[in-house]
Design a protein around this motif. Structure first.
Motif, PDB file in Angstrom:
ATOM      1  N   GLN A 146      23.330  59.943  36.343  1.00 40.36           N
ATOM      2  CA  GLN A 146      23.236  60.966  37.394  1.00 40.36           C
ATOM      3  C   GLN A 146      24.576  61.156  38.085  1.00 40.36           C
ATOM      4  O   GLN A 146      25.002  62.279  38.328  1.00 40.36           O
ATOM      5  N   GLY A 147      25.236  60.040  38.400  1.00 42.63           N
ATOM      6  CA  GLY A 147      26.543  60.111  39.051  1.00 42.63           C
ATOM      7  C   GLY A 147      26.578  61.066  40.232  1.00 42.63           C
ATOM      8  O   GLY A 147      25.626  61.140  41.006  1.00 42.63           O
ATOM      9  N   LEU A 202      29.103  50.850  38.113  1.00 42.00           N
ATOM     10  CA  LEU A 202      29.243  49.425  37.829  1.00 42.00           C
ATOM     11  C   LEU A 202      28.479  49.064  36.560  1.00 42.00           C
ATOM     12  O   LEU A 202      27.338  49.486  36.371  1.00 42.00           O
ATOM     13  N   TYR A 203      29.113  48.266  35.709  1.00 45.96           N
ATOM     14  CA  TYR A 203      28.536  47.851  34.435  1.00 45.96           C
ATOM     15  C   TYR A 203      28.345  46.334  34.438  1.00 45.96           C
ATOM     16  O   TYR A 203      29.113  45.607  35.058  1.00 45.96           O
ATOM     17  N   ALA A 204      27.331  45.851  33.722  1.00 49.26           N
ATOM     18  CA  ALA A 204      27.049  44.417  33.665  1.00 49.26           C
ATOM     19  C   ALA A 204      28.130  43.658  32.906  1.00 49.26           C
ATOM     20  O   ALA A 204      28.427  42.513  33.234  1.00 49.26           O
ATOM     21  N   GLU A 205      28.716  44.287  31.902  1.00 46.30           N
ATOM     22  CA  GLU A 205      29.762  43.686  31.079  1.00 46.30           C
ATOM     23  C   GLU A 205      30.879  44.696  30.877  1.00 46.30           C
ATOM     24  O   GLU A 205      30.613  45.903  30.824  1.00 46.30           O
ATOM     25  N   PRO A 241      19.846  58.856  47.656  1.00 50.00           N
ATOM     26  CA  PRO A 241      19.499  58.568  46.268  1.00 50.00           C
ATOM     27  C   PRO A 241      20.195  57.342  45.680  1.00 50.00           C
ATOM     28  O   PRO A 241      19.759  56.817  44.680  1.00 50.00           O
ATOM     29  N   PHE A 242      21.262  56.893  46.279  1.00 53.34           N
ATOM     30  CA  PHE A 242      21.999  55.741  45.755  1.00 53.34           C
ATOM     31  C   PHE A 242      22.099  54.673  46.832  1.00 53.34           C
ATOM     32  O   PHE A 242      22.345  54.984  47.998  1.00 53.34           O
ATOM     33  N   PRO A 243      21.981  53.393  46.438  1.00 48.49           N
ATOM     34  CA  PRO A 243      22.290  52.331  47.398  1.00 48.49           C
ATOM     35  C   PRO A 243      23.785  52.377  47.710  1.00 48.49           C
ATOM     36  O   PRO A 243      24.560  52.976  46.971  1.00 48.49           O
ATOM     37  N   LEU A 244      24.161  51.750  48.806  1.00 44.44           N
ATOM     38  CA  LEU A 244      25.564  51.712  49.198  1.00 44.44           C
ATOM     39  C   LEU A 244      26.131  50.321  48.955  1.00 44.44           C
ATOM     40  O   LEU A 244      25.422  49.323  49.033  1.00 44.44           O
ATOM     41  N   GLN A 264      28.757  54.906  47.312  1.00 44.64           N
ATOM     42  CA  GLN A 264      27.491  54.910  46.593  1.00 44.64           C
ATOM     43  C   GLN A 264      27.638  53.997  45.379  1.00 44.64           C
ATOM     44  O   GLN A 264      28.697  53.956  44.757  1.00 44.64           O
ATOM     45  N   LEU A 265      26.563  53.293  45.040  1.00 44.84           N
ATOM     46  CA  LEU A 265      26.598  52.350  43.931  1.00 44.84           C
ATOM     47  C   LEU A 265      25.669  52.825  42.822  1.00 44.84           C
ATOM     48  O   LEU A 265      24.475  53.016  43.037  1.00 44.84           O
ATOM     49  N   ALA A 266      26.239  53.020  41.638  1.00 47.26           N
ATOM     50  CA  ALA A 266      25.466  53.386  40.454  1.00 47.26           C
ATOM     51  C   ALA A 266      25.576  52.218  39.482  1.00 47.26           C
ATOM     52  O   ALA A 266      26.525  52.117  38.716  1.00 47.26           O
ATOM     53  N   ALA A 267      24.592  51.310  39.533  1.00 49.47           N
ATOM     54  CA  ALA A 267      24.647  50.088  38.741  1.00 49.47           C
ATOM     55  C   ALA A 267      23.579  50.028  37.660  1.00 49.47           C
ATOM     56  O   ALA A 267      23.435  49.009  37.002  1.00 49.47           O
ATOM     57  N   THR A 268      22.835  51.106  37.489  1.00 46.55           N
ATOM     58  CA  THR A 268      21.838  51.162  36.415  1.00 46.55           C
ATOM     59  C   THR A 268      22.201  52.327  35.497  1.00 46.55           C
ATOM     60  O   THR A 268      22.897  53.258  35.912  1.00 46.55           O
TER      61      THR A 268
END
Length: 139
Positions: free
Chosen positions: A49-50, A64-67, A23-26, A39-43
């Motif tokens: 979901q975490g 991960l956050y954009a800012e 479910p998550f990209p790596l 696992q990467l949660a960038a959206t």
């Protein structure tokens, strides 16, 4: 870290089709001399979901956050004890906090952060990583 690289990672992870079995990209991270894959949660949807409903905390998760921003985390529907490292805008661990299974009490970052790294309880201590440790998101 270059801003363009972070923007590219965020764009790719928000547009990529994620397989049902994964479910998550790596993403690959360097923490001091240790290289790991998490696992990467960038959206917003993936961060919301975490690790909920997952049976294991391995391989860990990078939120991960954009800012840089102040964030709060909780453990709704998350059954395993975790440690979370709040990552500042210089990609250093600012603080490590413990998260308790199913605890819906918000655990806030003390400062604006660019990321939070959730790992199984004790992982940071076992790997001798503490506040001040440098992280790098590898290509």
């Amino acid at each position: 870290m270059k801003t363009w690289f972070l923007a590219a990672v965020l764009l790719l992870t928000s547009c990529a089709a994620v397989p049902e079995s994964q479910p998550f990209p790596l993403a690959k991270l360097r923490l001091e001399q240790l290289v790991i894959q998490v696992q990467l949660a960038a959206t917003p949807a993936l961060r919301a979901q975490g690790l909920m409903f997952q049976q294991h905390a391995e391989p860990g998760m990078l939120l991960l956050y954009a800012e840089p921003q102040h964030i709060s985390l909780w453990m709704r529907n998350t059954s395993m004890p975790l440690d979370v490292a709040f990552i500042d805008s210089d990609w250093r661990i600012h603080a490590i906090r413990q998260l308790e299974p199913f605890d819906e009490t918000a655990v806030p970052s003390e400062i604006a952060v660019i990321a939070a790294l959730e790992m199984p309880r004790g992982w940071f201590a076992t790997n001798k990583l503490a506040a001040g440790a440098q992280l790098t998101l590898l290509e």
